[in-house]
Design a protein around this motif. Structure first.
Motif, PDB file in Angstrom:
ATOM      1  N   ARG A   1       0.711  -1.319   0.278  1.00 23.50           N
ATOM      2  CA  ARG A   1      -0.372  -0.310  -0.010  1.00 23.50           C
ATOM      3  C   ARG A   1       0.465   1.154   0.065  1.00 23.50           C
ATOM      4  O   ARG A   1       0.669   2.545  -0.481  1.00 23.50           O
ATOM      5  CB  ARG A   1      -0.417  -0.032   1.140  1.00 23.50           C
ATOM      6  CG  ARG A   1      -2.265  -0.612   1.317  1.00 23.50           C
ATOM      7  CD  ARG A   1      -3.129  -0.676   1.998  1.00 23.50           C
ATOM      8  NE  ARG A   1      -2.877  -0.775   3.366  1.00 23.50           N
ATOM      9  CZ  ARG A   1      -3.625  -2.162   4.396  1.00 23.50           C
ATOM     10  NH1 ARG A   1      -3.594  -3.329   3.503  1.00 23.50           N
ATOM     11  NH2 ARG A   1      -2.897  -2.642   5.734  1.00 23.50           N
TER      12      ARG A   1
ATOM     13  N   LYS B   1      -7.117  -4.175  -0.994  1.00 24.31           N
ATOM     14  CA  LYS B   1      -8.027  -5.069  -2.124  1.00 24.31           C
ATOM     15  C   LYS B   1      -9.412  -4.920  -1.413  1.00 24.31           C
ATOM     16  O   LYS B   1      -9.599  -5.810  -0.171  1.00 24.31           O
ATOM     17  CB  LYS B   1      -7.342  -5.955  -2.997  1.00 24.31           C
ATOM     18  CG  LYS B   1      -6.595  -5.517  -3.777  1.00 24.31           C
ATOM     19  CD  LYS B   1      -6.213  -7.174  -4.308  1.00 24.31           C
ATOM     20  CE  LYS B   1      -5.236  -6.988  -5.958  1.00 24.31           C
ATOM     21  NZ  LYS B   1      -4.808  -7.990  -6.067  1.00 24.31           N
TER      22      LYS B   1
ATOM     23  N   GLY C   1      -4.995   2.352  -4.523  1.00 24.05           N
ATOM     24  CA  GLY C   1      -4.299   0.566  -4.519  1.00 24.05           C
ATOM     25  C   GLY C   1      -3.213   0.009  -4.106  1.00 24.05           C
ATOM     26  O   GLY C   1      -2.059   1.080  -4.516  1.00 24.05           O
TER      27      GLY C   1
END
Length: 137
Positions: free
Chosen positions: A14, A105, A133
């Motif tokens: 991340r 996710k 993301g």
């Protein structure tokens, strides 16, 4: 100067995604300053004073190094708990123009609801928030 707050947690993928987002912005090296932050956990706060430093956190160093290698100005700031409140406080303190949050996710249904920290920041921030993301190494 366009200032972006980059609050990272302990997930390297991340953090990498957040760093890449900032670096890929147009004219990033010339016009962007990133403020990288992490809210120390209760365990980190209880550590000896010399270990209570935000640059001790692996993901903070990862983002800092990634951005500095691309000639983007970086400042480190320690966030406070709870994380969402700390992020919003730092956004105001540093007068940021943007916040780049990381996200996990999620399933198609789960995409409707972000994590509690991201959701609170999205709802309460006075500046644009981008949910980024993960990116693998």
């Amino acid at each position: 100067m366009y200032r972006i707050l980059v609050p990272v947690d302990a997930d390297s993928d991340r953090a990498r995604g957040q760093a890449a987002f900032v670096a890929e912005l147009p004219t990033a090296a010339e016009n962007i300053e990133a403020i990288v932050t992490h809210a120390l956990t209760p365990e980190e706060i209880d550590a000896p004073d010399e270990l209570q430093s935000v640059d001790r956190i692996e993901t903070v160093r990862l983002v800092r190094d990634y951005l500095e290698e691309r000639d983007i100005a970086v400042e480190l700031a320690e966030g406070s708990l709870p994380p969402a409140d700390g992020i919003l406080e730092l956004a105001a303190e540093f007068d940021v123009d943007h916040i780049a949050m990381g996200s996990r996710k999620r399933s198609p249904t789960g995409k409707v609801v972000f994590g509690s920290v991201a959701q609170q920041v999205l709802l309460e921030s006075d500046v644009p928030v981008t949910i980024v993301g993960a990116r693998e190494a």
